[in-house]
Design an enzyme around this catalytic site. Structure first.
Site, PDB file in Angstrom:
ATOM      1  N   ILE A  31       0.824  -1.217   0.000  1.00 54.59           N
ATOM      2  CA  ILE A  31       0.000   0.000   0.000  1.00 54.59           C
ATOM      3  C   ILE A  31       0.861   1.272   0.000  1.00 54.59           C
ATOM      4  O   ILE A  31       0.396   2.344  -0.388  1.00 54.59           O
ATOM      5  CB  ILE A  31      -0.963  -0.030   1.216  1.00 54.59           C
ATOM      6  CG1 ILE A  31      -2.205   0.780   0.976  1.00 54.59           C
ATOM      7  CG2 ILE A  31      -0.278   0.385   2.497  1.00 54.59           C
ATOM      8  CD1 ILE A  31      -3.311   0.554   2.009  1.00 54.59           C
ATOM      9  N   ASN A  87      11.598  -7.910   7.428  1.00 52.32           N
ATOM     10  CA  ASN A  87      11.829  -7.134   8.643  1.00 52.32           C
ATOM     11  C   ASN A  87      11.289  -7.948   9.812  1.00 52.32           C
ATOM     12  O   ASN A  87      10.138  -8.395   9.774  1.00 52.32           O
ATOM     13  CB  ASN A  87      11.097  -5.788   8.565  1.00 52.32           C
ATOM     14  CG  ASN A  87      11.625  -4.910   7.443  1.00 52.32           C
ATOM     15  OD1 ASN A  87      12.805  -5.003   7.094  1.00 52.32           O
ATOM     16  ND2 ASN A  87      10.776  -4.078   6.863  1.00 52.32           N
ATOM     17  N   GLY A  93      12.202  -3.186  12.067  1.00 50.13           N
ATOM     18  CA  GLY A  93      11.265  -2.351  11.301  1.00 50.13           C
ATOM     19  C   GLY A  93       9.960  -3.046  10.957  1.00 50.13           C
ATOM     20  O   GLY A  93       9.217  -2.575  10.100  1.00 50.13           O
ATOM     21  N   HIS A 100       6.190 -11.437   6.519  1.00 55.85           N
ATOM     22  CA  HIS A 100       6.085 -11.073   5.098  1.00 55.85           C
ATOM     23  C   HIS A 100       7.466 -10.752   4.549  1.00 55.85           C
ATOM     24  O   HIS A 100       8.358 -10.314   5.279  1.00 55.85           O
ATOM     25  CB  HIS A 100       5.144  -9.880   4.894  1.00 55.85           C
ATOM     26  CG  HIS A 100       5.431  -8.726   5.815  1.00 55.85           C
ATOM     27  ND1 HIS A 100       5.018  -8.703   7.128  1.00 55.85           N
ATOM     28  CD2 HIS A 100       6.111  -7.562   5.616  1.00 55.85           C
ATOM     29  CE1 HIS A 100       5.418  -7.577   7.698  1.00 55.85           C
ATOM     30  NE2 HIS A 100       6.097  -6.869   6.802  1.00 55.85           N
TER      31      HIS A 100
HETATM   32  P1  DGP Z   1       6.889  -3.959   7.643  1.00 54.18           P
HETATM   33  O1  DGP Z   1       7.213  -2.566   8.075  1.00 54.18           O
HETATM   34  O2  DGP Z   1       8.081  -4.763   7.182  1.00 54.18           O
HETATM   35  O3  DGP Z   1       6.051  -4.681   8.688  1.00 54.18           O
HETATM   36  O4  DGP Z   1       5.977  -3.792   6.354  1.00 54.18           O
HETATM   37  C1  DGP Z   1       4.599  -3.698   6.381  1.00 54.18           C
HETATM   38  C2  DGP Z   1       4.170  -3.253   5.017  1.00 54.18           C
HETATM   39  O5  DGP Z   1       2.796  -3.533   4.877  1.00 54.18           O
HETATM   40  C3  DGP Z   1       4.326  -1.756   4.742  1.00 54.18           C
HETATM   41  O6  DGP Z   1       5.234  -1.585   3.652  1.00 54.18           O
HETATM   42  C4  DGP Z   1       2.944  -1.272   4.367  1.00 54.18           C
HETATM   43  C5  DGP Z   1       2.198  -2.555   4.068  1.00 54.18           C
HETATM   44  N1  DGP Z   1       0.785  -2.527   4.441  1.00 54.18           N
HETATM   45  C6  DGP Z   1       0.281  -2.243   5.660  1.00 54.18           C
HETATM   46  N2  DGP Z   1      -1.066  -2.326   5.645  1.00 54.18           N
HETATM   47  C7  DGP Z   1      -1.404  -2.697   4.376  1.00 54.18           C
HETATM   48  C8  DGP Z   1      -2.655  -2.951   3.731  1.00 54.18           C
HETATM   49  O7  DGP Z   1      -3.735  -2.849   4.323  1.00 54.18           O
HETATM   50  N3  DGP Z   1      -2.607  -3.295   2.420  1.00 54.18           N
HETATM   51  C9  DGP Z   1      -1.417  -3.413   1.742  1.00 54.18           C
HETATM   52  N4  DGP Z   1      -1.501  -3.752   0.454  1.00 54.18           N
HETATM   53  N5  DGP Z   1      -0.229  -3.184   2.318  1.00 54.18           N
HETATM   54  C10 DGP Z   1      -0.224  -2.825   3.618  1.00 54.18           C
END
Ligand code: DGP
Length: 114
Positions: A31, A87, A93, A100
């Site tokens: 996102i 992460n 982070g 993921h």
């Molecule tokens: P991290 O900081 O490594 O936990 O990455 C989490 C990622 O998840 C961050 O880059 C934004 C993404 N993210 C968070 N909420 C959503 C969502 O609702 N939809 C999508 N597509 N991505 C999301």
């Protein structure tokens, strides 16, 4: 898990742009993209972080790397390259508590990361 945002994305409760899906994992567009190509590859099973990987579930990590290579070929970034990053925990982070892997590409990524 009931209140996990990535479980909800994986099961279709929250809409997202999937680039890949099989019985074990899904990949969808981040996102907040940090590169022209930025997807998250996640296991369908709720695994909180890399700290929950052990002998019983470690095959999912190899599977995710195999999926990343497939996506790379489909996206035409198999030759130019990409970054696959996990992460883990607060200092790593990690902001979403469902393991993921970020797959980033289509720009010259710097090292070290911030
Ligand atoms: P991290 O900081 O490594 O936990 O990455 C989490 C990622 O998840 C961050 O880059 C934004 C993404 N993210 C968070 N909420 C959503 C969502 O609702 N939809 C999508 N597509 N991505 C999301």
């Amino acid at each position: 898990m009931a209140d996990c945002i990535f479980c909800k994305i994986a099961n279709g409760e929250i809409p997202s742009q999937f680039v890949y899906e099989d019985d074990k994992c899904v990949a969808f567009r981040d996102i907040e993209p940090q590169a022209p190509f930025h997807v998250l590859i996640i296991p369908k099973e709720h695994i909180v972080s890399a700290m929950e990987i052990d002998e019983t579930n470690s095959s999912i990590v190899g599977h995710i790397f195999t999926v990343a290579a497939k996506i790379a070929r489909e996206e035409g970034i198999d030759k130019t390259g990409f970054r696959l990053v996990n992460n883990c925990g607060k200092d790593g982070g990690q902001t979403v508590g469902h393991m993921h892997f970020h797959m980033l590409a289509k720009r010259n990524l710097q090292w070290p990361p911030g």
